[in-house]
Motif scaffolding. Structure first.
Motif, mmCIF file in Angstrom:
data_model
loop_
_atom_site.group_PDB
_atom_site.id
_atom_site.type_symbol
_atom_site.label_atom_id
_atom_site.label_comp_id
_atom_site.label_asym_id
_atom_site.label_seq_id
_atom_site.Cartn_x
_atom_site.Cartn_y
_atom_site.Cartn_z
ATOM 1 N N GLY A 1 -50.471 -35.634 63.967
ATOM 2 C CA GLY A 1 -51.355 -36.062 64.989
ATOM 3 C C GLY A 1 -50.475 -36.959 65.841
ATOM 4 O O GLY A 1 -49.892 -37.749 65.608
ATOM 5 N N ASN B 1 -50.505 -28.556 72.623
ATOM 6 C CA ASN B 1 -51.569 -29.192 71.676
ATOM 7 C C ASN B 1 -52.954 -29.142 72.125
ATOM 8 O O ASN B 1 -53.612 -29.742 72.852
ATOM 9 N N GLY C 1 -47.192 -34.030 67.401
ATOM 10 C CA GLY C 1 -48.381 -33.403 68.137
ATOM 11 C C GLY C 1 -47.775 -32.812 69.488
ATOM 12 O O GLY C 1 -48.564 -32.726 70.523
ATOM 13 N N GLU D 1 -44.879 -31.426 64.648
ATOM 14 C CA GLU D 1 -46.149 -31.317 63.943
ATOM 15 C C GLU D 1 -46.712 -32.612 63.866
ATOM 16 O O GLU D 1 -46.285 -33.460 64.181
#
Length: 270
Positions: free
Chosen positions: A69, A185, A62, A67
């Motif tokens: 979370g 983000n 993130g 990529e």
């Protein structure tokens, strides 16, 4: 030069220091702190990559080029680092972490001590408590919090040019990096989430007791974010450890890049 690894189903960016990954070489993983990315290790990673090491300087999930979370806890981030080793097919590696990243490296080494050859804790504090003002501002006024952090993170108001050469401005460069990471983000405030993870981590004493590998405490003498005395609890309990202090503040990788590099070089040679 970098490589993309699929970790937990998400693409993860790792800077390799300008050299391709070579499975025959030893590997060192660099883990950044809150609102930073792989670039904070630019000088140190390039040195190791050109002196016989695989370098994996990651962007945490993130963050920027990775990529997934953003980790909510130190423990979650530590599990990610171990999953990264699996994805890279690396059985054993040295771990180097700065600030929040030092807690992540510590926890990862405790969870899989057989996989970690060396553990370097840069700018460590334990507990790593974050002031209520910074916690609140990181959530509601992140630009103000970025300014606060940059004052606390450097030992001088106008430090000399260092890792980026003549004409560089450490405060301005650091501030720009933090703004870029925050903007990378739009779904999650990685600033506030990272600070909460630091503030809530309570596993340091249990983790340091499980260390089977050599441990380096690399501390800045003028660090106002994580003062050297804040590492004392874990230093007392570490079994196979050494401490090196460099004349710098919290962002010592850019403020004293050579001193940090030489300390890591000498430690990883041991």
């Amino acid at each position: 030069m970098g490589m993309l690894l699929t970790v937990n189903g998400a693409k993860t960016f790792c800077y390799t220091g300008g050299k391709p990954f070579d499975a025959a070489q030893p590997t060192v993983v660099f883990i950044h702190g809150v609102l930073n990315d792989h670039s904070v290790w630019i000088l140190q990673t390039r040195y190791f990559a050109h002196h016989g090491w695989n370098v994996l300087a990651l962007d945490l999930p993130g963050h920027c080029k990775s990529e997934g979370g953003p980790p909510r806890t130190v423990e979650e981030a530590a599990d990610f680092v171990l999953a990264l080793l699996d994805a890279a097919k690396v059985e054993k590696a040295a771990l180097v972490g700065h600030s929040f990243g030092s807690l992540v490296a510590l926890e990862a080494a405790a969870r899989a001590p057989e996989r970690v050859t060396h553990l370097a804790l840069v700018g460590l504090a334990y507990p790593m408590k974050v002031s209520p003002a910074l916690l609140e501002n990181s959530q509601h006024q992140p630009m103000k919090a970025i300014d606060m952090v940059n004052v606390y993170s450097h030992s001088m108001m106008a430090p000399p040019p260092s890792s980026h050469g003549p004409g560089s401005w450490l405060h301005g460069g650091s501030r720009a990096l933090m703004r870029r990471v925050l903007a990378s983000n739009p779904r999650v405030n990685v600033f506030h989430r990272g600070f909460v993870a630091c503030d809530s981590y309570a596993g340091g004493e249990a983790a340091i007791g499980k260390m089977a590998c050599p441990v380096l405490f690399l501390l800045g003498t003028n660090d106002a974010m994580t003062p050297p005395k804040a590492a004392h609890l874990l230093q007392q309990q570490a079994k196979n450890a050494k401490t090196v202090r460099v004349e710098a503040g919290h962002q010592m990788m850019s403020e004293a890049p050579d001193a940090v590099l030489f300390a890591l070089r000498d430690f990883l040679r041991s």
